[in-house]
Design a protein around this motif. Structure first.
Motif, PDB file in Angstrom:
ATOM      1  N   VAL A 365       0.830  -1.200   0.000  1.00 25.65           N
ATOM      2  CA  VAL A 365       0.000   0.000   0.000  1.00 25.65           C
ATOM      3  C   VAL A 365       0.868   1.256   0.000  1.00 25.65           C
ATOM      4  N   GLU A 366       0.286   2.325  -0.559  1.00 28.69           N
ATOM      5  CA  GLU A 366       1.049   3.566  -0.694  1.00 28.69           C
ATOM      6  C   GLU A 366       0.924   4.442   0.553  1.00 28.69           C
ATOM      7  N   GLN A 367       1.982   5.179   0.779  1.00 30.79           N
ATOM      8  CA  GLN A 367       2.101   5.946   2.007  1.00 30.79           C
ATOM      9  C   GLN A 367       0.943   6.915   2.282  1.00 30.79           C
ATOM     10  N   THR A 368       0.526   7.680   1.282  1.00 34.29           N
ATOM     11  CA  THR A 368      -0.531   8.664   1.573  1.00 34.29           C
ATOM     12  C   THR A 368      -1.852   7.971   1.905  1.00 34.29           C
ATOM     13  N   SER A 369      -2.098   6.824   1.281  1.00 33.88           N
ATOM     14  CA  SER A 369      -3.342   6.134   1.610  1.00 33.88           C
ATOM     15  C   SER A 369      -3.259   5.531   3.014  1.00 33.88           C
ATOM     16  N   VAL A 370      -2.045   5.225   3.441  1.00 28.84           N
ATOM     17  CA  VAL A 370      -1.839   4.724   4.803  1.00 28.84           C
ATOM     18  C   VAL A 370      -2.133   5.841   5.819  1.00 28.84           C
ATOM     19  N   GLU A 372      -3.994   8.424   5.303  1.00 29.44           N
ATOM     20  CA  GLU A 372      -5.429   8.730   5.243  1.00 29.44           C
ATOM     21  C   GLU A 372      -6.176   7.779   6.206  1.00 29.44           C
ATOM     22  N   ALA A 373      -5.804   6.493   6.160  1.00 28.44           N
ATOM     23  CA  ALA A 373      -6.429   5.512   7.054  1.00 28.44           C
ATOM     24  C   ALA A 373      -6.081   5.807   8.510  1.00 28.44           C
ATOM     25  N   ALA A 374      -4.815   6.186   8.755  1.00 27.97           N
ATOM     26  CA  ALA A 374      -4.367   6.482  10.120  1.00 27.97           C
ATOM     27  C   ALA A 374      -5.177   7.632  10.708  1.00 27.97           C
ATOM     28  N   THR A 375      -5.388   8.655   9.881  1.00 27.64           N
ATOM     29  CA  THR A 375      -6.115   9.845  10.339  1.00 27.64           C
ATOM     30  C   THR A 375      -7.571   9.503  10.638  1.00 27.64           C
ATOM     31  N   MET A 376      -8.165   8.725   9.745  1.00 23.49           N
ATOM     32  CA  MET A 376      -9.552   8.308   9.959  1.00 23.49           C
ATOM     33  C   MET A 376      -9.659   7.517  11.260  1.00 23.49           C
ATOM     34  N   PHE A 377      -8.729   6.590  11.446  1.00 22.79           N
ATOM     35  CA  PHE A 377      -8.739   5.734  12.631  1.00 22.79           C
ATOM     36  C   PHE A 377      -8.580   6.580  13.905  1.00 22.79           C
ATOM     37  N   ALA A 378      -7.628   7.512  13.879  1.00 21.91           N
ATOM     38  CA  ALA A 378      -7.382   8.354  15.053  1.00 21.91           C
ATOM     39  C   ALA A 378      -8.649   9.144  15.408  1.00 21.91           C
ATOM     40  N   ALA A 386       0.781   4.205  15.023  1.00 17.27           N
ATOM     41  CA  ALA A 386       2.097   4.313  14.389  1.00 17.27           C
ATOM     42  C   ALA A 386       1.907   4.176  12.879  1.00 17.27           C
ATOM     43  N   PRO A 387       2.761   4.837  12.088  1.00 19.35           N
ATOM     44  CA  PRO A 387       2.665   4.702  10.633  1.00 19.35           C
ATOM     45  C   PRO A 387       2.758   3.238  10.188  1.00 19.35           C
ATOM     46  N   GLU A 388       3.610   2.462  10.850  1.00 15.06           N
ATOM     47  CA  GLU A 388       3.747   1.045  10.484  1.00 15.06           C
ATOM     48  C   GLU A 388       2.405   0.333  10.656  1.00 15.06           C
ATOM     49  N   SER A 389       1.826   0.501  11.843  1.00 16.46           N
ATOM     50  CA  SER A 389       0.555  -0.151  12.166  1.00 16.46           C
ATOM     51  C   SER A 389      -0.542   0.264  11.188  1.00 16.46           C
ATOM     52  N   SER A 390      -0.437   1.494  10.710  1.00 16.50           N
ATOM     53  CA  SER A 390      -1.506   2.040   9.871  1.00 16.50           C
ATOM     54  C   SER A 390      -1.584   1.341   8.522  1.00 16.50           C
ATOM     55  N   ALA A 426       6.061  12.978  10.529  1.00 14.11           N
ATOM     56  CA  ALA A 426       5.391  12.322   9.405  1.00 14.11           C
ATOM     57  C   ALA A 426       3.946  12.819   9.294  1.00 14.11           C
ATOM     58  N   TYR A 427       3.265  12.883  10.432  1.00 17.47           N
ATOM     59  CA  TYR A 427       1.885  13.398  10.403  1.00 17.47           C
ATOM     60  C   TYR A 427       1.860  14.842   9.920  1.00 17.47           C
ATOM     61  N   GLN A 428       2.879  15.608  10.345  1.00 15.84           N
ATOM     62  CA  GLN A 428       2.946  17.012   9.905  1.00 15.84           C
ATOM     63  C   GLN A 428       3.053  17.088   8.379  1.00 15.84           C
ATOM     64  N   LYS A 429       3.937  16.252   7.807  1.00 14.02           N
ATOM     65  CA  LYS A 429       4.093  16.224   6.345  1.00 14.02           C
ATOM     66  C   LYS A 429       2.764  15.898   5.675  1.00 14.02           C
ATOM     67  N   TYR A 430       2.067  14.932   6.245  1.00  6.32           N
ATOM     68  CA  TYR A 430       0.786  14.535   5.666  1.00  6.32           C
ATOM     69  C   TYR A 430      -0.227  15.677   5.787  1.00  6.32           C
ATOM     70  N   ASN A 431      -0.285  16.265   6.987  1.00  2.56           N
ATOM     71  CA  ASN A 431      -1.250  17.351   7.206  1.00  2.56           C
ATOM     72  C   ASN A 431      -0.963  18.561   6.323  1.00  2.56           C
ATOM     73  N   ASP A 432       0.314  18.786   6.019  1.00  2.00           N
ATOM     74  CA  ASP A 432       0.683  19.917   5.165  1.00  2.00           C
ATOM     75  C   ASP A 432       0.585  19.587   3.676  1.00  2.00           C
ATOM     76  N   GLY A 433       0.170  18.367   3.371  1.00  2.00           N
ATOM     77  CA  GLY A 433       0.052  17.968   1.961  1.00  2.00           C
ATOM     78  C   GLY A 433       1.400  17.793   1.279  1.00  2.00           C
ATOM     79  N   GLU A 434       2.415  17.525   2.088  1.00  2.00           N
ATOM     80  CA  GLU A 434       3.756  17.413   1.497  1.00  2.00           C
ATOM     81  C   GLU A 434       4.265  15.986   1.406  1.00  2.00           C
ATOM     82  N   MET A 435       3.368  15.023   1.632  1.00  2.50           N
ATOM     83  CA  MET A 435       3.836  13.644   1.626  1.00  2.50           C
ATOM     84  C   MET A 435       3.698  13.050   0.224  1.00  2.50           C
ATOM     85  N   GLY A 436       4.732  12.333  -0.209  1.00  2.00           N
ATOM     86  CA  GLY A 436       4.678  11.727  -1.534  1.00  2.00           C
ATOM     87  C   GLY A 436       4.560  10.218  -1.454  1.00  2.00           C
TER      88      GLY A 436
END
Ligand SMILES: *Cc1c(COP(=O)(O)O)cnc(C)c1O
Length: 457
Positions: A365-370, A372-378, A386-390, A426-436
């Protein structure tokens, strides 16, 4: 059963397993043995004892004893944070509007923030019992180093951690937790070892890799009196210790007559997944029950889904044993992903063999979709994963959504291996839309394979 299933299914302290379960005992075709990189012969206990402590070598080589006693001292330590709960994700089910039942086994409720403590305490215990002064290890994301520091502090062992340099710099808080527990933390590659100096001379600007940190930690262990090396994943002994996760999960679900249809876990080196599935895979191997088992890996480091099943080096320095595993090649350099714990180029031999036999599946699975799932779960379940768990959360959600379409009431169990408090960059990167989403090209993967041993084994 009509009994209402609680949000959390807890076991009592005296239901902590008294034995670990050794998955290999029930495999008809066993995982391939570790080989000596110089002679290409299976490693003997004597050779392994230079690197690992004695009782762990026995566990590593034992493919026939199904149940191995957990020493009382380890069980007493487990009592500080175990049994860990199985949680029914009622809120997530409701949010997804799925008929599926979702359960997760939560391993994040200890200071190290992950399941790694289950094996760290066992490995530190056997080192202490052997009268050693200390242990060395590597850490990438930092969870393993933290877990080992905690276990070493508890038992009064010295602990030397080689931490991948980019993590050392990016995760100063993890580093400080380790130092607080008394460990010495050295950024790797370092000039404290021969292999480190060699790598630095060859690649002056390198920010390190797990394979390189392993080489340094092994060198220090084998050249320092009274020290041995310990490893947080990949090895059979680690899977054995982690079986406590699955044994507890199964005991909790059995109380309510719940039989999962599928079991999902993230896979870096494969230890949490191997542990979670252990008692379920036992039934599957013995033909008593069937389960769908899904390993989830990052698309940036896809050892199962795009790797080769072959003998390979476990470390960059090529001083560790050769292991037959699904691998991208020890020279494969995964892109800077935020799931540091999933960045190993290979997969443990036991799960590799089970995957090869078709006993389990894998998805990448790709990082941004991970995230997205992590954020929904939280947001709906409360826990910051953790990103791994996500990675496991992502696929659990996808499977629950499939049930929504088909109307099937599948029971999904996944492993929530840890919390994400140290992963906020990592969450900051995702929240800022900077994650690839970096996915290696076929060419990148070919390059990794080029580093594999040139022998046909
Ligand atoms: C290390 C780690 C993993 C991956 O390791 P495995 O050996 O594959 O289990 C997964 N989740 C967390 C939180 C980790 O720290």
């Amino acid at each position: 059963m009509s009994q209402e299933i609680p949000y959390k299914i807890y076991l009592s302290e005296d239901e902590i397993p008294t034995q670990w379960y050794n998955l290999r005992a029930d495999m008809k075709k066993k995982p391939a043995p570790l080989l000596n990189p110089a002679t290409l012969k299976p490693l003997t206990a004597e050779e392994l004892s230079v690197v690992f402590c004695k009782e762990l070598v026995e566990q590593e080589l034992d493919e026939n004893t199904p149940f191995i006693d957990i020493p009382k001292e380890i069980r007493d330590f487990y009592k500080m944070y175990r049994p860990s709960p199985v949680v029914r994700a009622y809120c997530l089910e409701k949010y997804l509007d799925t008929p599926a039942e979702i359960y997760y086994k939560f391993e994040g409720n200890n200071t190290s923030g992950s399941h790694k403590l289950n094996s760290a305490i066992a490995q530190a215990y056997y080192a202490k019992k052997q009268g050693l002064k200390g242990v060395t290890t590597e850490t990438g994301a930092g969870q393993w180093g933290t877990a080992l520091s905690m276990a070493s502090a508890y038992l009064g062992l010295d602990c030397k951690v080689y931490m991948v340099k980019c993590s050392y710099e990016q995760k100063p808080f993890r580093r400080e937790v380790m130092r607080t527990y008394g460990a010495t933390v050295t950024p790797s590659p370092s000039n404290t070892t021969e292999i480190g100096r060699k790598i630095l001379a060859e690649f002056p600007g390198t920010t390190g890799s797990l394979g390189c940190a392993i080489s340094e930690a092994v060198e220090v262990a084998t050249s320092t009196e009274g020290y041995r090396y310990v490893l947080g994943s990949v090895l059979n002994q680690v899977l054995l210790h982690q079986s406590v996760i699955g044994l507890e999960a199964k005991a909790a679900l059995d109380k309510y007559g719940i039989k999962p249809d599928m079991i999902i876990g993230c896979a870096g080196g494969g230890s949490n997944l191997g542990g979670l599935i252990a008692p379920f895979m036992r039934e599957k191997l013995r033909g008593e029950n069937d389960y769908r088992i899904i390993a989830v890996e990052p698309a940036s480091c896809p050892s199962f889904t795009r790797g080769k099943y072959a003998y390979d080096f476990c470390d960059t320095g090529k001083i560790c044993p050769l292991a037959k595993m699904y691998t991208l090649g020890s020279g494969f350099i995964p892109s800077a992903s935020h799931a540091g714990g999933l960045r190993f180029h290979g997969m443990c031999p036991t799960l590799s063999e089970l995957y090869d036999q078709g006993m389990m599946e894998a998805v990448a699975v790709e990082q941004t979709s991970v995230f997205e799932a992590a954020t929904m779960f939280a947001r709906v379940e409360g826990l910051l994963p953790a990103p791994e768990s996500s990675h496991a959360i992502r696929v659990a959600i996808d499977e629950a959504l499939k049930c929504k379409q088909t109307g099937e009431k599948k029971k999904i169990l996944f492993g929530l291996t840890g919390t994400g408090y140290f992963d906020l960059v990592a969450y900051q990167k995702y929240n800022d839309g900077e994650m690839g989403d970096y996915i290696p090209t076929d060419e990148d993967i070919q390059k990794g394979w080029a580093s594999m041993p040139k022998v046909d084994l």
